[in-house]
Design a protein around this motif. Structure first.
Motif, mmCIF file in Angstrom:
data_model
loop_
_atom_site.group_PDB
_atom_site.id
_atom_site.type_symbol
_atom_site.label_atom_id
_atom_site.label_comp_id
_atom_site.label_asym_id
_atom_site.label_seq_id
_atom_site.Cartn_x
_atom_site.Cartn_y
_atom_site.Cartn_z
ATOM 1 N N ILE A 159 50.233 54.450 72.124
ATOM 2 C CA ILE A 159 50.519 53.575 70.984
ATOM 3 C C ILE A 159 50.310 52.125 71.408
ATOM 4 O O ILE A 159 50.799 51.702 72.466
ATOM 5 N N GLU A 160 49.579 51.378 70.587
ATOM 6 C CA GLU A 160 49.370 49.957 70.865
ATOM 7 C C GLU A 160 50.663 49.208 70.556
ATOM 8 O O GLU A 160 51.212 49.326 69.471
ATOM 9 N N ALA A 161 51.135 48.426 71.534
ATOM 10 C CA ALA A 161 52.410 47.735 71.333
ATOM 11 C C ALA A 161 52.339 46.253 71.705
ATOM 12 O O ALA A 161 52.622 45.390 70.868
ATOM 13 N N PHE A 170 56.808 53.143 65.224
ATOM 14 C CA PHE A 170 56.114 53.411 66.482
ATOM 15 C C PHE A 170 56.824 52.807 67.704
ATOM 16 O O PHE A 170 56.604 53.256 68.821
ATOM 17 N N HIS A 171 57.666 51.807 67.478
ATOM 18 C CA HIS A 171 58.290 51.074 68.587
ATOM 19 C C HIS A 171 59.801 51.231 68.566
ATOM 20 O O HIS A 171 60.413 51.325 67.494
ATOM 21 N N VAL A 187 55.870 41.943 69.630
ATOM 22 C CA VAL A 187 56.243 42.670 70.841
ATOM 23 C C VAL A 187 55.835 41.829 72.049
ATOM 24 O O VAL A 187 54.655 41.584 72.286
ATOM 25 N N ALA A 188 56.858 41.389 72.832
ATOM 26 C CA ALA A 188 56.600 40.495 73.968
ATOM 27 C C ALA A 188 56.378 41.268 75.266
ATOM 28 O O ALA A 188 55.670 40.799 76.165
ATOM 29 N N GLU A 189 57.008 42.433 75.360
ATOM 30 C CA GLU A 189 56.870 43.210 76.601
ATOM 31 C C GLU A 189 57.049 44.701 76.296
ATOM 32 O O GLU A 189 57.822 45.088 75.423
ATOM 33 N N MET A 206 58.900 51.808 74.210
ATOM 34 C CA MET A 206 60.124 51.060 74.483
ATOM 35 C C MET A 206 59.734 49.610 74.762
ATOM 36 O O MET A 206 59.023 49.323 75.727
ATOM 37 N N VAL A 207 60.205 48.682 73.880
ATOM 38 C CA VAL A 207 59.668 47.314 73.927
ATOM 39 C C VAL A 207 60.750 46.241 73.840
ATOM 40 O O VAL A 207 61.900 46.521 73.482
ATOM 41 N N LYS A 208 60.314 44.999 74.150
ATOM 42 C CA LYS A 208 61.129 43.807 73.938
ATOM 43 C C LYS A 208 60.463 43.008 72.831
ATOM 44 O O LYS A 208 59.257 42.753 72.879
#
Length: 211
Positions: A159-161, A170-171, A187-189, A206-208
């Motif tokens: 998945i593109e994040a 998706f996130h 999405v920063a990280e 799993m994102v910031k």
């Protein structure tokens, strides 16, 4: 002489009477024959009318009342049509259930494989720059690329994040940060890569998220 004349006159009268009788009988016979012909024609006409009436009744009687054989054919045809429709619905439902079962099983296997992919990526990211030319490291990179090619061939893709707008479909946001270098809700990280199988999410990224 007079007697002869008298006798001749009487004979003439008798002959005239006989001829008149004959003519009268002939006229009578002709009248009776004509009457007989007229009656015969009327009887024939009546017989034809009765025949037509019977045929009409017979024809329309059959039309109004269905034959038992035709009713049975209609009943069997209707039953067959219903059974075919039921079978078609059953076939479609079975195919859908089978596809869903296959997808559930495939997702379960993929989900168990993903931690192996994560370990590959962590191990390769931890290799120092000066050791990346090592034959062992290069071999591991080739194995990793082959692994990802196989996953892609069975319709598994990441998945593109990073750098994209946050999408809860998706996130999975585990951190939030205020940073002017990123746009709103960007999405920063990415802490853990997410994956999809066909059109469904196997694991969320799993994102910031910034701002």
């Amino acid at each position: 002489m007079e007697d002869k004349e008298k006798k001749s006159q009487e004979d003439m009268v008798k002959e005239a009477v006989e001829e008149a009788k004959k003519e009268a009988e002939a006229s009578k016979d002709e009248a009776e024959e004509a009457k007989t012909e007229e009656v015969s024609e009327e009887q024939e006409a009546g017989t034809e009318d009765q025949t037509e009436e019977k045929a009409s009744k017979k024809f329309f009687g059959k039309k109004d009342k269905k034959d038992k054989k035709d009713e049975k054919i209609e009943e069997l045809t209707d039953r067959l049509t219903r059974q075919m429709a039921e079978f078609d619905n059953f076939r479609k439902r079975t195919e859908k259930e089978k596809s869903q079962m296959y997808e559930v099983g495939a997702k379960d296997i993929i989900e168990k494989i993903l931690p192996v992919v994560d370990n590959f990526e962590r191990g390769l990211d931890a290799v120092p720059e000066e050791k990346k030319e090592d034959p062992f490291i290069q071999g591991m990179e080739k194995v990793y690329k082959q692994f990802m090619t196989v996953l892609e061939s069975v319709e598994v893709k990441p998945i593109e994040a990073l750098g994209n707008q946050f999408d809860p479909n998706f996130h999975n946001a585990v951190m939030h940060v205020e940073d002017e270098n990123f746009g709103e809700n960007e999405v920063a990280e990415e802490f853990q890569k997410g994956y999809m199988y066909r059109d469904s999410v196997v694991r969320h990224s799993m994102v910031k998220v910034a701002n």
